[in-house]
Design a protein around this motif. Structure first.
Motif, short mmCIF file in Angstrom:
data_model
loop_
_atom_site.label_atom_id
_atom_site.label_comp_id
_atom_site.label_asym_id
_atom_site.label_seq_id
_atom_site.Cartn_x
_atom_site.Cartn_y
_atom_site.Cartn_z
N GLN A 209 0.81 -1.22 0.00
CA GLN A 209 0.00 0.00 0.00
C GLN A 209 0.84 1.27 0.00
O GLN A 209 0.34 2.35 0.31
CB GLN A 209 -1.00 0.01 1.17
CG GLN A 209 -2.04 -1.10 1.07
CD GLN A 209 -2.98 -1.13 2.25
OE1 GLN A 209 -3.44 -2.20 2.66
NE2 GLN A 209 -3.28 0.02 2.81
N THR A 226 -1.40 4.39 1.00
CA THR A 226 -2.80 4.54 0.64
C THR A 226 -3.67 3.77 1.64
O THR A 226 -3.22 2.75 2.20
CB THR A 226 -3.06 4.01 -0.78
OG1 THR A 226 -2.64 2.64 -0.86
CG2 THR A 226 -2.26 4.82 -1.79
N HIS A 228 -6.14 1.83 1.15
CA HIS A 228 -6.49 0.50 0.67
C HIS A 228 -5.52 0.07 -0.42
O HIS A 228 -4.82 0.89 -1.02
CB HIS A 228 -7.93 0.48 0.14
CG HIS A 228 -8.93 1.08 1.07
ND1 HIS A 228 -9.12 0.62 2.36
CD2 HIS A 228 -9.77 2.14 0.90
CE1 HIS A 228 -10.05 1.35 2.95
NE2 HIS A 228 -10.46 2.28 2.09
N ILE A 230 -4.23 -0.88 -3.98
CA ILE A 230 -4.57 -0.46 -5.34
C ILE A 230 -4.21 -1.60 -6.29
O ILE A 230 -3.05 -2.01 -6.35
CB ILE A 230 -3.83 0.82 -5.75
CG1 ILE A 230 -4.18 1.97 -4.80
CG2 ILE A 230 -4.15 1.20 -7.18
CD1 ILE A 230 -3.37 3.22 -5.03
N THR A 246 -9.53 0.02 -6.03
CA THR A 246 -8.98 -0.32 -4.72
C THR A 246 -9.74 -1.50 -4.12
O THR A 246 -10.92 -1.73 -4.43
CB THR A 246 -9.05 0.88 -3.75
OG1 THR A 246 -10.42 1.22 -3.51
CG2 THR A 246 -8.33 2.09 -4.35
N GLU A 248 -10.49 -3.68 -0.45
CA GLU A 248 -10.46 -3.79 1.01
C GLU A 248 -11.25 -5.05 1.38
O GLU A 248 -12.47 -5.05 1.36
CB GLU A 248 -11.08 -2.56 1.67
CG GLU A 248 -11.07 -2.61 3.19
CD GLU A 248 -11.86 -1.46 3.79
OE1 GLU A 248 -11.81 -1.32 5.03
OE2 GLU A 248 -12.53 -0.72 3.05
N GLN A 252 -14.78 -3.43 -3.10
CA GLN A 252 -14.06 -2.74 -4.16
C GLN A 252 -14.65 -1.36 -4.41
O GLN A 252 -15.86 -1.16 -4.33
CB GLN A 252 -14.11 -3.55 -5.47
CG GLN A 252 -13.12 -4.70 -5.49
CD GLN A 252 -12.91 -5.24 -6.88
OE1 GLN A 252 -13.87 -5.59 -7.56
NE2 GLN A 252 -11.67 -5.31 -7.32
N CYS A 255 -11.56 4.98 -7.08
CA CYS A 255 -11.10 6.16 -6.35
C CYS A 255 -10.33 7.10 -7.26
O CYS A 255 -9.70 6.67 -8.23
CB CYS A 255 -10.19 5.76 -5.19
SG CYS A 255 -11.04 4.86 -3.87
#
Length: 345
Positions: A209, A226, A228, A230, A246, A248, A252, A255
């Protein structure tokens, strides 16, 4: 075994050129493969509507229907052409019978660049629509997987991530993409997940990240972390920032990312996807963003208000998407006998 004209069904408008390939399908009894036919003999049964030029390919001259015929070593193949005022949003096969397509990028100078799981990067000439080799890469043994991802810079340089390779390769435009240099990953013990150009700088997202900037003088600068992970990056032509997919856990999001403030992402989807299925994205100058739903077989559009709508369904693992200067959208499969489709503007 047989020969074919690709695509077998072509939908085009008047004054358009269209990619056309003549293929021989071969086998040695175990494996099967295709080879392009040199100097194919292709004729049109309605040349006033559609003509085939040796140097420029297939051209639509007037509305109508016609059949293109290929003859090669005693075998024959046909392709149908529907020439007319096709409405906006019409989906048609643009290039067919390809290896799995890993990425596509459009630029005004080079047209559509096509990366597959083979060493050759292909180009569809923007003026003639002929499919031709643009560059070649040499994967190192034991990996022979071709290209994983590519990104085009404003000056024409092409950054490539080869399947199974740890670093990036940059093909230089001043060598007509015939020479290259290596960009080593900024964290030797970690992996590159995504990258994109911002001007002449290369922005690199790691699986840790962290976000890095690589400048033309060969220097790295850590931009920050970041919130989350990428998994895909692309330039945002409207803001000069970057757009990213992104992840998590299974959530999804699309961004907007300012590389100078990577910890403050702007989330664009009103309702994030509760699944890990988005594969690629491409912005349009209208403010819309096109994304592919890999497992769902869809091409999706993110509106300026964050809404998500389906543009095309029934695709086969769409893994790449690009938009040209006229607003035509191209979406490609990651599958054997892959198809690149275009959505007419």
């Amino acid at each position: 075994m047989r020969i074919s004209l690709e695509p077998p069904l072509i939908k085009a408008r008047v004054k358009e050129f269209h990619p056309l390939r003549a293929l021989a399908w071969k086998t040695d009894g175990t494996a099967a493969w295709t080879e392009p036919i040199d100097n194919p003999k292709i004729s049109s049964d309605n040349s006033s509507s559609v003509s085939v030029e040796r140097q420029k390919g297939m051209r639509v001259n007037a509305p109508g229907h016609c059949t293109l015929r290929l003859e090669h070593e005693g075998q024959y193949a046909e392709a149908a052409v529907e020439a007319g005022a096709h409405p906006r949003g019409t989906v048609t096969d643009w290039v067919t019978a390809l290896p799995p397509v890993s990425d596509i990028v459009w630029t005004e100078k080079t047209g559509l660049l096509i990366a597959t799981r083979e060493p050759t990067i292909w180009q569809i000439d923007p003026s003639t629509r002929k499919l031709q080799p643009a560059a070649g890469v040499v994967p190192k043994p034991p990996f022979y997987g071709g290209v994983e991802t590519l990104a085009r810079a404003g000056n024409g340089d092409l950054a490539i991530h080869l399947f199974g390779e740890p670093d990036l390769l940059v093909l230089t435009t001043n060598s007509d993409l015939s020479a290259s240099y290596t960009v080593s990953k900024p964290e030797p013990e970690n992996s590159i997940f995504a990258f994109a150009w911002q001007g002449t700088d290369l922005i690199i997202a790691m699986h840790t990240q962290t976000l890095w900037r690589y400048t033309p003088d060969g220097q790295y600068a850590l931009l920050g972390r970041t919130p989350h992970l990428i998994k895909r990056l692309a330039p945002d032509p409207d803001t000069g920032k970057l757009l990213g997919i992104t992840v998590e856990t299974k959530r999804q999001q699309i961004c907007r990312i300012d590389p100078d403030q990577p910890d403050a992402m702007e989330e664009l989807l009103a309702d994030p996807l509760q699944t890990n299925t988005l594969a690629a994205l491409a912005p349009a100058r209208s403010g819309e963003i096109y994304v592919t739903d890999f497992h769902g077989g869809r091409l999706l559009c993110v509106g300026p208000d964050g809404s998500l709508t389906t543009m095309v369904a029934g695709l086969k693992n769409p893994n790449a998407v690009g938009v040209d200067g006229d607003g035509t959208v191209y979406v490609a499969d990651f599958a054997d006998q892959a198809v690149i489709r275009r959505v007419m503007p």
